[in-house]
Each structure stands twice: as structure tokens, then as C-alpha cells.
Design an enzyme around this catalytic site. Structure first.
Site, PDB file in Angstrom:
ATOM      1  N   TYR A 146      16.061  29.866   9.819  1.00 21.34           N
ATOM      2  CA  TYR A 146      14.824  30.550  10.218  1.00 21.34           C
ATOM      3  C   TYR A 146      14.682  30.588  11.739  1.00 21.34           C
ATOM      4  CZ  TYR A 146      12.913  30.495   5.466  1.00 21.34           C
ATOM      5  OH  TYR A 146      12.682  30.702   4.146  1.00 21.34           O
ATOM      6  N   LYS A 154       0.843  -1.206   0.000  1.00 19.07           N
ATOM      7  CA  LYS A 154       0.000   0.000   0.000  1.00 19.07           C
ATOM      8  C   LYS A 154       0.875   1.253   0.000  1.00 19.07           C
ATOM      9  CE  LYS A 154      -0.415  -0.210   5.057  1.00 19.07           C
ATOM     10  NZ  LYS A 154      -1.275  -0.653   6.170  1.00 19.07           N
TER      11      LYS A 154
HETATM   12  C1  LIG Z   1      -0.582  -1.656   6.873  1.00 16.93           C
HETATM   13  C2  LIG Z   1      -1.200  -2.955   7.214  1.00 16.93           C
HETATM   14  C3  LIG Z   1      -0.428  -4.122   7.278  1.00 16.93           C
HETATM   15  C4  LIG Z   1       1.083  -4.085   7.237  1.00 16.93           C
HETATM   16  O1  LIG Z   1       1.529  -3.597   8.477  1.00 16.93           O
HETATM   17  P1  LIG Z   1       3.067  -3.426   8.855  1.00 16.93           P
HETATM   18  O2  LIG Z   1       3.035  -2.988  10.267  1.00 16.93           O
HETATM   19  O3  LIG Z   1       3.589  -2.382   7.945  1.00 16.93           O
HETATM   20  O4  LIG Z   1       3.735  -4.735   8.660  1.00 16.93           O
HETATM   21  C5  LIG Z   1      -1.083  -5.330   7.447  1.00 16.93           C
HETATM   22  N1  LIG Z   1      -2.434  -5.386   7.589  1.00 16.93           N
HETATM   23  C6  LIG Z   1      -3.204  -4.287   7.571  1.00 16.93           C
HETATM   24  C7  LIG Z   1      -4.669  -4.416   7.726  1.00 16.93           C
HETATM   25  C8  LIG Z   1      -2.622  -3.034   7.389  1.00 16.93           C
HETATM   26  O5  LIG Z   1      -3.389  -1.929   7.393  1.00 16.93           O
END
Ligand SMILES: *Cc1c(COP(=O)(O)O)cnc(C)c1O
Length: 349
Positions: free
Chosen positions: A244, A35
Site C-alpha cells: 500500500y 491482568k
Molecule cells: C500493571 C501493574 C503492575 C504490573 O506492572 P509491570 O510493570 O507489568 O510489572 C503492578 N501494579 C499495578 C498497580 C499495575 O497496574
């Protein structure tokens, strides 16, 4: 050239997948979460690399993200969607043969009405209260759902990065109560859950961050290296200020290097005054605030001006940078911007 170089080691991603795969028994399938464009590193390239390493199932957050993953992978592997089957998603789900993880009775109805024979999974809420059917909701529909042969029953842990947290056992018990005896393949764990041990593995694991070199998978091989070109160096008298707000004031004769990356590149402003960069193996502290396109770094102790300073790589992980910025490695990784020269190494490059 004043463009920083972000090097992404695809072989390290494949190695991390193999290590996480080896952490559960062979009967447990290891998927890959790609993702957010593969945690910012290019979902298509990452997916192809991991398919070559043996991954057969990929998860994205939303249907639109699945298109690039399907196009990169071709027809074989499964591409599954955590947010399920949203209104308007039916064509994408059909055309790119994606598998939605249905989150609610509403989604279940939408899916069955639109595409009764199209594969789906069910997402259950075991106590995170974010996505998925609650125990009572599931109890009401499970006898209707199970004959439709869902591919997977999944849930997600809220506290898996903290092995001693009692909520892990609570969620495990709830998930078992909701799924025992269904005969359907089950998945509870992302990276953190894999490391909690065999009770959490079930039939499929869903690692994300560990693939990309992040905690809680501390044995991960580093995946990203970020090297920032030095644009200019200057000497400061004691009492002169940098950046800054003049928040950094030279306490001694100092030399400051200005490097070409800033918060527009995902080097978030909250690391101001706290982050460390590296000239080879020598640490150099950030001096003053992060600007949009520039960082200023104290290099007084270096024998000569460096051409580059490194923020990520063998000397420092995304989690160490995240600690300095008061955030988590996930956020640093997924914030890395579009302005870098991206350089992929490894077999899939
Ligand atoms: C993002 C996500 C994962 C992966 O999680 P990590 O902590 O990055 O390994 C797995 N399952 C779901 C439902 C997620 O939202």
C-alpha cells in the site's frame, strides 16, 4: 495452512517468576499480575502455572477478569483487583472471593456498606496521580480503616523503568510517610521497582511484564515465539514498488516474501518499513507497509525461499519489535490477536 503459530512457554513464565522472587528476600512475598488476560497469554493458564511455581497472590485490573482466574485457580490463592470495588461489582467480589484494592473514600464506603467482613486492600497515590487515595484523603480515613484490618496497603511507581529518575525516591518517601507504623503489609513495586533494590520491596511485590519476558527485566527468559508462514514469494525488477502506498521501491533486483499476519493480528502498522523478521538466524527487513493480514519482507539475500519467517523468539524480543514500532513491549504483547494458532509448552500446557 496460513495461520501463524504463537508459541507460549509456560515454563519460561515460571522461571521468570522464580528469578523475580529471588530478587527480593524470602520475607517479601512475590505476587503475579495477570491482568489483560495474562498480558494476552491466557490468564487462567498463566495463573495455574505460577500457582504451581509457588505464587499465592494474583492481581487483575477489573473484577470481571478475576472470574477466569478464580475458576482456574480454585479456592486457595488470593485474587485481587486493582480497580477496587466499583458499583455493580459486589456480587462478583463475593461469589468469586476477590479482594478489591479500594481506591477512594467512595469505594471504601461502598465496600464497607455492602460487605463489611469481606477482605480488602487500600491503594494509595504516592505521586503517579492515577489510582488511589491521596495523602490528605488517606490521613482523613486511616484511623477508621486500620481497625477494619486491610490486607494490604499498596501504591504504584510511575518511573520505575528508569532507575535514575528522582521521582522513584519521591514516591518511596511519600509511601513510607503514608504507611509507616500502620502494621499492615505493604507493596510498592511492580517489575521495575523490584529491580530498584531492597528499599522498594516491602512485604509484597507485584511483577507483571517481567514474568512474560519483557523489559525492564532484561534477564527474563523469552516466553513468546511467533512464526509466520510464507504465502508467496516473487521477484521484483529495480524500480518496482511493494505494498500500500508504494512506499518501498526495489533498488536492485529483489525477492519479496509475503507472510500471513498483519495489523489485525497486533503487528501494528507503525512498524511499517522498520521491523525485522528472521529466517532462522538471518535478519530480513520488512518491505513497505503492514497490511491487515499480510507483511511483505525483503528476502533477496536468502539462498532459498523460507517456509516461515519469525518475528518473536530467540532472535528477537517483544521489546525489540516494540522499538521498531515506536512503542513498548507491553503493547506488542497485549495486542497479539486471536487469529494465531496458540501452542502452549511446558509443564502447565
Ligand atoms: C500493571 C501493574 C503492575 C504490573 O506492572 P509491570 O510493570 O507489568 O510489572 C503492578 N501494579 C499495578 C498497580 C499495575 O497496574
Amino acid at each position: 495452512m496460513a495461520t501463524p503459530t504463537l508459541t507460549i512457554d509456560l515454563d519460561a513464565i515460571a522461571t521468570n517468576w522464580r528469578l523475580l522472587d529471588a530478587a527480593s528476600p524470602p520475607s517479601t512475598q512475590t505476587a503475579a499480575v495477570v491482568k489483560a488476560n495474562g498480558y494476552g497469554l491466557d490468564a487462567g493458564r498463566v495463573a495455574v502455572t505460577l500457582a504451581n511455581a509457588g505464587a499465592r497472590r494474583f492481581f487483575v485490573a477489573v473484577a470481571e477478569e478475576g472470574v477466569a482466574v478464580r475458576q482456574a485457580l480454585g479456592p486457595g490463592p488470593e485474587v485481587a483487583i486493582f480497580s477496587g470495588h466499583m458499583e455493580g461489582d459486589t456480587d462478583l467480589i463475593r461469589d468469586y472471593r476477590m479482594t478489591p484494592m479500594l481506591n477512594s473514600v467512595e469505594q471504601l464506603t461502598r465496600h464497607v456498606e455492602a460487605m463489611r467482613d469481606h477482605p480488602f486492600g487500600i491503594q494509595l497515590d504516592s505521586g503517579m496521580n492515577r489510582l488511589g487515595m491521596e495523602p490528605a484523603e488517606w490521613a482523613a480515613v486511616r484511623d477508621i480503616v486500620l481497625p477494619l484490618e486491610p490486607r494490604l496497603l499498596m501504591s504504584h511507581l510511575a518511573c520505575a523503568d528508569d532507575p535514575g529518575h528522582p521521582h522513584n525516591q519521591t514516591q518511596l518517601k511519600t509511601f513510607q510517610d503514608m504507611t509507616d507504623g500502620t502494621g499492615v503489609k505493604r507493596s510498592l513495586s511492580a517489575t521495575g521497582g523490584i529491580l530498584l533494590g531492597p528499599n522498594f520491596h516491602f512485604d509484597l511485590t507485584r511483577p507483571g511484564i517481567g514474568l512474560y519476558g519483557g523489559e525492564p527485566f532484561v534477564e527474563a527468559h523469552p516466553v513468546v515465539a511467533l512464526s509466520l508462514p510464507v504465502v508467496q514469494c516473487r521477484d521484483l525488477e529495480p524500480g518496482e514498488a511493494v505494498g500500500y502506498g508504494c512506499t518501498w521501491i526495489a533498488g536492485r533486483p529483489s525477492r519479496i516474501a509475503t507472510v500471513a499476519a498483519g495489523y489485525a493480528d497486533g503487528l501494528i502498522r507503525s512498524m511499517s518499513g522498520k521491523a525485522t523478521l528472521y529466517a532462522g538466524v538471518t535478519p530480513c527487513k520488512l518491505a513497505g507497509r503492514v497490511s491487515m493480514d499480510l507483511l511483505t519482507v525483503d528476502i533477496t539475500h536468502l539462498p532459498e525461499d523460507p517456509a516461515y519467517l519469525d518475528l518473536l523468539g530467540s532472535m528477537q524480543t517483544v521489546d525489540q519489535v516494540a522499538d521498531a514500532a515506536g512503542t513498548i513491549g507491553y503493547e506488542i504483547l497485549t495486542s497479539l490477536g486471536d487469529r494465531y494458532q496458540r501452542h502452549y509448552t511446558g509443564a502447565g500446557a
